[in-house]
Design a protein around this motif. Structure first.
Motif, PDB file in Angstrom:
ATOM      1  N   PRO A   1       0.903  -1.099   0.037  1.00 27.99           N
ATOM      2  CA  PRO A   1       0.021   0.026   0.017  1.00 27.99           C
ATOM      3  C   PRO A   1       0.864   1.277   0.168  1.00 27.99           C
ATOM      4  CG  PRO A   1       0.091  -1.145   2.184  1.00 27.99           C
ATOM      5  CD  PRO A   1       0.725  -1.780   1.282  1.00 27.99           C
ATOM      6  N   PRO A   2       0.570   2.508  -0.632  1.00 26.71           N
ATOM      7  CA  PRO A   2       1.381   3.599  -0.544  1.00 26.71           C
ATOM      8  C   PRO A   2       1.483   4.411   0.711  1.00 26.71           C
ATOM      9  CG  PRO A   2      -0.854   3.859  -1.964  1.00 26.71           C
ATOM     10  CD  PRO A   2      -0.840   2.435  -1.318  1.00 26.71           C
ATOM     11  N   ALA A   3       0.604   3.783   1.778  1.00 29.47           N
ATOM     12  CA  ALA A   3       0.629   4.271   3.213  1.00 29.47           C
ATOM     13  C   ALA A   3       1.983   4.051   3.996  1.00 29.47           C
ATOM     14  CB  ALA A   3      -0.447   3.956   3.825  1.00 29.47           C
ATOM     15  N   GLY A   4       2.730   3.128   3.096  1.00 29.67           N
ATOM     16  CA  GLY A   4       3.945   2.430   3.801  1.00 29.67           C
ATOM     17  C   GLY A   4       3.678   1.455   5.137  1.00 29.67           C
ATOM     18  N   ASN A   5       2.355   0.939   5.203  1.00 31.18           N
ATOM     19  CA  ASN A   5       2.186   0.186   6.544  1.00 31.18           C
ATOM     20  C   ASN A   5       2.675  -1.065   6.253  1.00 31.18           C
ATOM     21  OD1 ASN A   5      -0.151   0.362   4.885  1.00 31.18           O
ATOM     22  ND2 ASN A   5      -1.416  -0.280   6.655  1.00 31.18           N
ATOM     23  N   LEU A   6       2.469  -1.561   5.074  1.00 29.03           N
ATOM     24  CA  LEU A   6       3.027  -3.181   5.059  1.00 29.03           C
ATOM     25  C   LEU A   6       4.405  -3.500   5.943  1.00 29.03           C
ATOM     26  CD1 LEU A   6       2.180  -5.928   4.088  1.00 29.03           C
ATOM     27  CD2 LEU A   6       3.315  -5.312   1.914  1.00 29.03           C
ATOM     28  N   MET A   7       4.352  -4.175   7.249  1.00 33.13           N
ATOM     29  CA  MET A   7       5.578  -4.100   7.905  1.00 33.13           C
ATOM     30  C   MET A   7       6.533  -5.124   7.530  1.00 33.13           C
ATOM     31  SD  MET A   7       5.144  -4.604  12.139  1.00 33.13           S
ATOM     32  CE  MET A   7       6.032  -5.916  12.776  1.00 33.13           C
ATOM     33  N   PHE A   8       5.951  -6.235   7.262  1.00 38.45           N
ATOM     34  CA  PHE A   8       6.757  -7.352   6.557  1.00 38.45           C
ATOM     35  C   PHE A   8       5.787  -8.340   5.932  1.00 38.45           C
ATOM     36  CE2 PHE A   8       7.326  -9.145  10.864  1.00 38.45           C
ATOM     37  CZ  PHE A   8       6.727 -10.337  10.777  1.00 38.45           C
ATOM     38  N   VAL A   9       6.417  -9.211   4.834  1.00 37.47           N
ATOM     39  CA  VAL A   9       5.616 -10.148   4.339  1.00 37.47           C
ATOM     40  C   VAL A   9       6.254 -11.176   4.865  1.00 37.47           C
ATOM     41  CG1 VAL A   9       5.197 -11.075   2.108  1.00 37.47           C
ATOM     42  CG2 VAL A   9       5.230  -8.752   2.299  1.00 37.47           C
ATOM     43  N   ARG A  10       5.218 -12.228   5.453  1.00 36.98           N
ATOM     44  CA  ARG A  10       5.718 -13.506   6.291  1.00 36.98           C
ATOM     45  C   ARG A  10       5.561 -14.535   5.110  1.00 36.98           C
ATOM     46  NH1 ARG A  10       2.117 -16.829   8.999  1.00 36.98           N
ATOM     47  NH2 ARG A  10       3.017 -18.210  10.602  1.00 36.98           N
ATOM     48  N   VAL A  11       6.631 -15.225   4.800  1.00 36.45           N
ATOM     49  CA  VAL A  11       6.415 -16.318   3.822  1.00 36.45           C
ATOM     50  C   VAL A  11       6.464 -17.829   4.483  1.00 36.45           C
ATOM     51  CG1 VAL A  11       7.416 -17.159   1.823  1.00 36.45           C
ATOM     52  CG2 VAL A  11       7.838 -14.717   2.518  1.00 36.45           C
ATOM     53  N   ARG A  12       5.449 -18.419   4.350  1.00 38.82           N
ATOM     54  CA  ARG A  12       5.478 -19.950   4.809  1.00 38.82           C
ATOM     55  C   ARG A  12       6.423 -20.534   4.036  1.00 38.82           C
ATOM     56  NH1 ARG A  12      -0.067 -22.269   6.598  1.00 38.82           N
ATOM     57  NH2 ARG A  12       0.635 -23.805   5.264  1.00 38.82           N
ATOM     58  N   ALA A  13       7.621 -21.437   4.695  1.00 37.91           N
ATOM     59  CA  ALA A  13       8.671 -21.893   3.869  1.00 37.91           C
ATOM     60  C   ALA A  13       8.865 -23.532   4.352  1.00 37.91           C
ATOM     61  CB  ALA A  13       9.796 -20.996   4.339  1.00 37.91           C
ATOM     62  N   CYS A  14       9.258 -24.159   3.768  1.00 38.43           N
ATOM     63  CA  CYS A  14       9.558 -25.569   3.969  1.00 38.43           C
ATOM     64  C   CYS A  14      10.760 -25.982   2.928  1.00 38.43           C
ATOM     65  CB  CYS A  14       8.501 -26.508   3.896  1.00 38.43           C
ATOM     66  SG  CYS A  14       7.799 -26.447   2.131  1.00 38.43           S
ATOM     67  N   THR A  15      11.630 -26.977   3.223  1.00 41.35           N
ATOM     68  CA  THR A  15      12.696 -27.214   2.100  1.00 41.35           C
ATOM     69  C   THR A  15      12.241 -27.793   0.751  1.00 41.35           C
ATOM     70  OG1 THR A  15      12.946 -29.532   2.939  1.00 41.35           O
ATOM     71  CG2 THR A  15      14.031 -27.708   4.055  1.00 41.35           C
ATOM     72  N   TRP A  16      10.952 -27.878   0.411  1.00 42.18           N
ATOM     73  CA  TRP A  16      10.584 -28.328  -0.732  1.00 42.18           C
ATOM     74  C   TRP A  16       9.804 -27.208  -1.663  1.00 42.18           C
ATOM     75  CZ3 TRP A  16       9.179 -30.394   3.879  1.00 42.18           C
ATOM     76  CH2 TRP A  16       7.446 -30.409   4.232  1.00 42.18           C
ATOM     77  N   SER A  17       9.724 -26.214  -1.095  1.00 41.02           N
ATOM     78  CA  SER A  17       8.968 -25.077  -1.889  1.00 41.02           C
ATOM     79  C   SER A  17       9.639 -23.681  -1.926  1.00 41.02           C
ATOM     80  CB  SER A  17       7.570 -24.403  -0.757  1.00 41.02           C
ATOM     81  OG  SER A  17       8.168 -23.739   0.407  1.00 41.02           O
ATOM     82  N   LEU A  18      10.890 -23.951  -2.429  1.00 38.94           N
ATOM     83  CA  LEU A  18      11.864 -22.615  -2.451  1.00 38.94           C
ATOM     84  C   LEU A  18      11.709 -21.902  -3.345  1.00 38.94           C
ATOM     85  CD1 LEU A  18      15.131 -24.062  -0.683  1.00 38.94           C
ATOM     86  CD2 LEU A  18      13.289 -22.783   0.368  1.00 38.94           C
ATOM     87  N   ASP A  19      10.780 -22.609  -4.535  1.00 42.75           N
ATOM     88  CA  ASP A  19      10.681 -21.540  -5.809  1.00 42.75           C
ATOM     89  C   ASP A  19       9.438 -20.294  -5.247  1.00 42.75           C
ATOM     90  OD1 ASP A  19      12.208 -22.952  -7.078  1.00 42.75           O
ATOM     91  OD2 ASP A  19      10.447 -24.229  -8.309  1.00 42.75           O
ATOM     92  N   GLU A  20       8.593 -20.968  -4.433  1.00 40.57           N
ATOM     93  CA  GLU A  20       7.474 -20.181  -4.002  1.00 40.57           C
ATOM     94  C   GLU A  20       8.337 -19.028  -3.276  1.00 40.57           C
ATOM     95  OE1 GLU A  20       3.781 -21.978  -3.141  1.00 40.57           O
ATOM     96  OE2 GLU A  20       3.923 -20.658  -1.295  1.00 40.57           O
ATOM     97  N   VAL A  21       9.120 -19.416  -2.258  1.00 43.34           N
ATOM     98  CA  VAL A  21       9.832 -18.404  -1.431  1.00 43.34           C
ATOM     99  C   VAL A  21      10.699 -17.532  -2.209  1.00 43.34           C
ATOM    100  CG1 VAL A  21      11.393 -18.284   0.666  1.00 43.34           C
ATOM    101  CG2 VAL A  21       9.913 -19.916   0.383  1.00 43.34           C
ATOM    102  N   ASP A  22      11.517 -18.111  -3.327  1.00 44.00           N
ATOM    103  CA  ASP A  22      12.251 -17.327  -4.095  1.00 44.00           C
ATOM    104  C   ASP A  22      11.394 -16.023  -4.875  1.00 44.00           C
ATOM    105  OD1 ASP A  22      14.457 -18.944  -3.902  1.00 44.00           O
ATOM    106  OD2 ASP A  22      14.191 -19.878  -5.710  1.00 44.00           O
ATOM    107  N   ALA A  23      10.152 -16.619  -5.186  1.00 44.09           N
ATOM    108  CA  ALA A  23       9.378 -15.480  -5.994  1.00 44.09           C
ATOM    109  C   ALA A  23       8.883 -14.374  -5.046  1.00 44.09           C
ATOM    110  CB  ALA A  23       8.376 -16.041  -6.349  1.00 44.09           C
ATOM    111  N   ALA A  24       8.593 -14.792  -3.686  1.00 39.68           N
ATOM    112  CA  ALA A  24       8.116 -13.810  -2.795  1.00 39.68           C
ATOM    113  C   ALA A  24       9.399 -12.755  -2.297  1.00 39.68           C
ATOM    114  CB  ALA A  24       7.839 -14.315  -1.635  1.00 39.68           C
ATOM    115  N   VAL A  25      10.640 -13.289  -2.174  1.00 32.52           N
ATOM    116  CA  VAL A  25      11.506 -12.582  -1.805  1.00 32.52           C
ATOM    117  C   VAL A  25      12.029 -11.505  -2.906  1.00 32.52           C
ATOM    118  CG1 VAL A  25      14.092 -12.724  -1.265  1.00 32.52           C
ATOM    119  CG2 VAL A  25      12.557 -14.299  -0.175  1.00 32.52           C
ATOM    120  N   GLU A  26      11.883 -12.143  -4.128  1.00 35.40           N
ATOM    121  CA  GLU A  26      12.125 -11.190  -5.563  1.00 35.40           C
ATOM    122  C   GLU A  26      11.082 -10.211  -5.671  1.00 35.40           C
ATOM    123  OE1 GLU A  26      14.620 -11.672  -7.556  1.00 35.40           O
ATOM    124  OE2 GLU A  26      13.872 -10.231  -9.085  1.00 35.40           O
TER     125      GLU A  26
END
Ligand code: SF4
Length: 218
Positions: free
Chosen positions: A88-113
């Protein structure tokens, strides 16, 4: 929201679900209130906002991409499926929490990117704990042990260290550390809360000056 392996729905929440813990103003003074450490701030949203409006320092938690809260908000971007919503433009997105496990790293890569690298929004990887061994697709990376109060299949410290090495240099953090899942040993939420307030202040100043400049334009 029916997210798989959620400790809140799985009967492993640290307190009863029927009676929310709502600290008094005195208890909250000098502290940051984590609104909805269980459940979701976008469910019964008006009630949640009304019950927490008076706290000077608080942040909300949701897995639904709606961020118009009166304060910082933590967004779990892949509670069910990955949803990469614009901050949001208000800047209030504090952080994005990404559910992670050792077999879903493509999804984590996309969120971090998307969030951390391209938009400068902090990301925090939450390594999931599993009740059922059948849910664990790489058993060599997991072990049965106690986390805080309950026993789960938890990521092994060496596997967590290996995954976090993949994100070295990106700024992505982990919820807890390889040796402890206690907030007191992590304190990401506290640090990222104050950082978010700074972003909100800058965003509000920017909006103010844009409005002034637009008013003065011929
Ligand atoms: S302080 Fe750290 S361990 Fe606690 S919820 Fe926040 S990110 Fe997770």
């Amino acid at each position: 929201m029916g997210c798989a392996e959620c400790f809140y729905n799985g009967g492993r929440f640290y307190r009863t679900l029927e009676e929310p813990l709502v600290p008094s103003l005195q208890e909250a003074m000098g502290r940051i209130v984590r609104v909805n450490s269980g459940h979701d701030s976008n469910l019964q949203r008006e009630g949640v906002i009304g019950a927490t409006r008076h706290y000077p320092d608080k942040f909300y938690n949701t897995s639904i991409a709606r961020f118009d809260f009166p304060g910082p908000v933590v967004y779990t971007c892949n509670g069910r499926r990955l949803v990469l919503a614009e901050p949001p433009p208000a800047g209030n997105l504090m952080f994005v929490r990404v559910r992670a496990c050792t077999w879903s790293l493509d999804e984590v890569d996309a969120a971090v990117e998307f969030y951390q690298k391209k938009r400068g929004i902090p990301t925090v990887l939450t390594f999931m704990r599993y009740y059922s061994r059948d849910a664990v697709q790489r058993p060599e990376d997991y072990e049965w042990r106690k986390s805080v109060l309950n026993d789960y299949w938890c990521i092994r410290p060496e596997a967590m260290t290996r995954v976090m090495a993949r994100y070295k240099g990106t700024g992505a953090r982990s919820c807890g550390t390889a040796s402890s899942s206690l907030c007191i040993d992590c304190r990401n939420c506290e640090m990222l809360y104050w950082e978010c307030l700074g972003r909100m202040k800058r965003a509000s100043k920017e909006a103010y000056w844009n409005k002034q400049l637009n008013c003065k334009a011929p």
